[in-house]
Write a protein that holds these residues in place. Structure first.
Motif, short mmCIF file in Angstrom:
data_model
loop_
_atom_site.label_atom_id
_atom_site.label_comp_id
_atom_site.label_asym_id
_atom_site.label_seq_id
_atom_site.Cartn_x
_atom_site.Cartn_y
_atom_site.Cartn_z
N GLN A 158 72.32 84.94 60.28
CA GLN A 158 71.42 84.43 59.24
C GLN A 158 71.66 82.94 58.97
N GLN A 159 72.93 82.53 58.97
CA GLN A 159 73.25 81.12 58.76
C GLN A 159 72.74 80.25 59.91
N ILE A 160 72.89 80.73 61.14
CA ILE A 160 72.39 79.99 62.30
C ILE A 160 70.87 79.86 62.22
N GLU A 161 70.21 80.98 61.91
CA GLU A 161 68.74 80.97 61.81
C GLU A 161 68.27 79.98 60.76
N GLN A 162 68.94 79.96 59.60
CA GLN A 162 68.54 79.06 58.53
C GLN A 162 68.75 77.60 58.92
N ARG A 163 69.89 77.29 59.52
CA ARG A 163 70.17 75.91 59.90
C ARG A 163 69.20 75.40 60.95
N LEU A 164 68.84 76.25 61.91
CA LEU A 164 67.93 75.82 62.97
C LEU A 164 66.52 75.55 62.43
N ARG A 165 66.17 76.16 61.32
CA ARG A 165 64.88 75.85 60.69
C ARG A 165 64.91 74.51 59.96
N GLN A 166 66.10 73.96 59.75
CA GLN A 166 66.24 72.71 58.99
C GLN A 166 66.52 71.50 59.88
N THR A 167 66.49 71.67 61.18
CA THR A 167 66.79 70.57 62.09
C THR A 167 65.56 69.69 62.32
N SER A 168 65.76 68.57 63.01
CA SER A 168 64.67 67.61 63.24
C SER A 168 63.46 68.28 63.88
N THR A 169 63.71 69.08 64.90
CA THR A 169 62.66 69.92 65.47
C THR A 169 63.06 71.37 65.20
N PRO A 170 62.45 72.02 64.22
CA PRO A 170 62.86 73.38 63.88
C PRO A 170 62.76 74.33 65.06
N VAL A 171 63.72 75.24 65.14
CA VAL A 171 63.74 76.26 66.18
C VAL A 171 63.59 77.62 65.52
N VAL A 172 62.62 78.40 65.97
CA VAL A 172 62.38 79.74 65.42
C VAL A 172 62.77 80.76 66.48
N GLY A 173 63.87 81.47 66.24
CA GLY A 173 64.29 82.54 67.13
C GLY A 173 64.10 83.88 66.44
N ARG A 174 64.97 84.83 66.74
CA ARG A 174 64.90 86.10 66.02
C ARG A 174 66.30 86.70 65.88
N ILE A 175 66.43 87.56 64.90
CA ILE A 175 67.71 88.23 64.63
C ILE A 175 67.56 89.71 64.94
#
Length: 469
Positions: free
Chosen positions: A416-433
């Protein structure tokens, strides 16, 4: 105590006079800078009133102002790396466009065009002529029309064919699409009267026949593209409905939803009829989307018999629902690719992703892994795994496409922490859990996303490291 802190919060003029603000003054318009300072100072006052400690030093306040300016300058609509494995992801813009469509948009946007000008006669033309011939060629229709999405196409068709009269639909086909739009509500807006027949799981020809009367304007078949009813089921085929329509003198309309132009069964994806097949089965008119399985821009396409479609071109609603020149340019370029099926599958991203083989995806995962491992810190662990992708966009709901996944682990951070951080990066990354694992599906990661994916993972690793996660 809060009052003391409030008195320490500087005024706008003082912040503007600081040496640390000089670079911001040089790089931003003064009104924009003043607005950002006021926003930051108001947040600091609110924090003080709540008893939250704040850094009121020059360095701390200037850093907050700089961050606020960055936030205000960042476009709301941004590039996103789709690593979710959902090919037609509605929330991420559905189908990415082919290079030809992108170039067509660029050409149409940088100058004037013959959007509604007939170059042969020198008189006013129609914007729909740019794609009507292609749609007819690819579907076997006699006439065609395009509007801004499929819901609009359905409303226009129903308004033209059945306003104030009855439209017969199976209960099992009263679908709800994304955003809570439902067929009964769309029909209500069109002015047509809904007549439900059959049961949720079983509808027969006799149900339609028994409901036909002098008020009946249309028989409507809705492709249940975003769900499936299985088990003890029965539905009336397009061929059967068309035969009944001819017998009763009532036209038949099919809302095909996703709108497929090639037979995907040849690529191992069965169960999705093509638009040509619906028309060949006797449907008088078919509506479908441009940005789902077709792989083009947002559009609603109407194809069918001339006597059905031509009156829609004169309908008062059409002007409110018409497509703009950029979408038309992209749609024309996309449709042209379908003249060569192999080229369409190769160059239209949606088709390319849907038809990628497990072997192709495994090799793709190895490429991405190699690139990421060279660029990322040791705190990031990447593990290749197997899984399934989905078509998305309300298409092929039961289809599971074998794919290769990359599990991402960053230090001791949770999925969950990885998913949240990747949404806050310069180019957001949307994966799945899944099962407490954060996963990247390589099927939907585009080639031009590779560098941004590496940068975003690096940013997320740094952010998680700084926060001690």
């Amino acid at each position: 105590m809060p009052q003391e802190i409030l008195r320490q919060i500087p005024k706008v003029d003082r912040v503007l006079a600081w040496a640390g603000t000089a670079s911001l003054v040089a790089s931003h318009p003064r009104p924009e800078l003043v607005t950002a300072i006021r926003e930051v100072l108001e947040r600091l006052r609110a924090a003080a009133r709540s008893g939250v400690s704040c850094d009121l030093s020059e360095e701390g306040v200037v850093a907050l102002v700089s961050a606020e300016l960055d936030r205000r300058c960042t476009p709301s609509l941004r590039d996103v790396v789709n690593a979710s494995g959902v090919v037609i992801h509605t929330n991420l813009g559905r189908s990415p466009l082919a290079d030809d469509a992108e170039e067509a948009i660029h050409r149409a946007s940088r100058g004037y065009s013959n959007l509604e000008f007939d170059l042969t006669t020198g008189e006013r033309g129609t914007r729909y002529a740019h794609v009507e011939g292609l749609i007819c060629e690819l579907t076997g229709a006699e006439a065609a029309l395009v509007v801004n999405n499929n819901a609009a196409a359905v409303i226009l068709a129903l308004s033209s064919l059945a306003q104030g009269r009855d439209v017969i639909v199976s209960r099992g086909e009263l679908v709800e699409i994304g955003g809570s739009f439902r067929i009964p509500e769309v029909m209500l807006q069109s002015g047509a009267h809904l007549v439900e027949v059959g049961a949720t799981n079983r509808t027969h020809v006799r149900d339609y026949r028994g409901a036909i009367n002098d008020a009946t304007a249309l028989l409507l078949k809705v492709h249940t593209s975003n769900f499936a009813v299985v088990g003890f089921t029965a539905e009336v085929t397009t061929e059967e409905m068309s035969a009944l329509g001819r017998e009763a003198g009532v036209p038949v309309m099919v809302d095909a939803g996703s709108g497929c132009l090639i037979d995907l069964a040849a690529y191992g994806i069965a169960g999705e009829p093509t638009v040509r097949r619906y028309l060949a089965a006797g449907a008088d008119v078919v509506t479908f989307s441009g940005d789902k399985l077709l792989g083009g821009p947002q559009a609603g396409i109407i194809a069918g018999k001339r006597e059905i479609v031509v009156p829609m071109k004169r309908h008062p609603l059409l002007r409110a629902l018409r497509m703009d020149k950029l979408s038309l340019a992209a749609l024309e370029a996309t449709l042209r690719l379908y003249r060569d099926e192999r080229r369409a599958v190769r160059e239209i991203p949606t088709l390319r992703m849907l038809t990628a083989t497990p072997a192709d995806l495994s090799r793709r995962a190895d490429r991405i892994l190699g690139m990421l491992r060279r660029r990322l810190p040791k705190t990031v662990t990447l593990v290749k795994q197997q899984g399934e992708s989905s078509a998305g966009g309300g298409s092929l709901p039961l289809l599971g496409l074998p794919t290769s996944l990359i599990e991402v682990r960053i230090g001791g951070a949770s999925a969950q922490q990885i998913e949240q951080r990747l949404r806050q990066t310069s180019t957001p990354v949307v994966g799945r859990i899944q099962r407490d694992r954060f996963l990247l599906d390589v099927r939907t990661i585009l080639d031009h996303d590779f560098p941004n994916l590496a940068l975003s993972l690096g940013e997320a690793a740094a952010l998680l490291s700084e926060s001690g996660q």
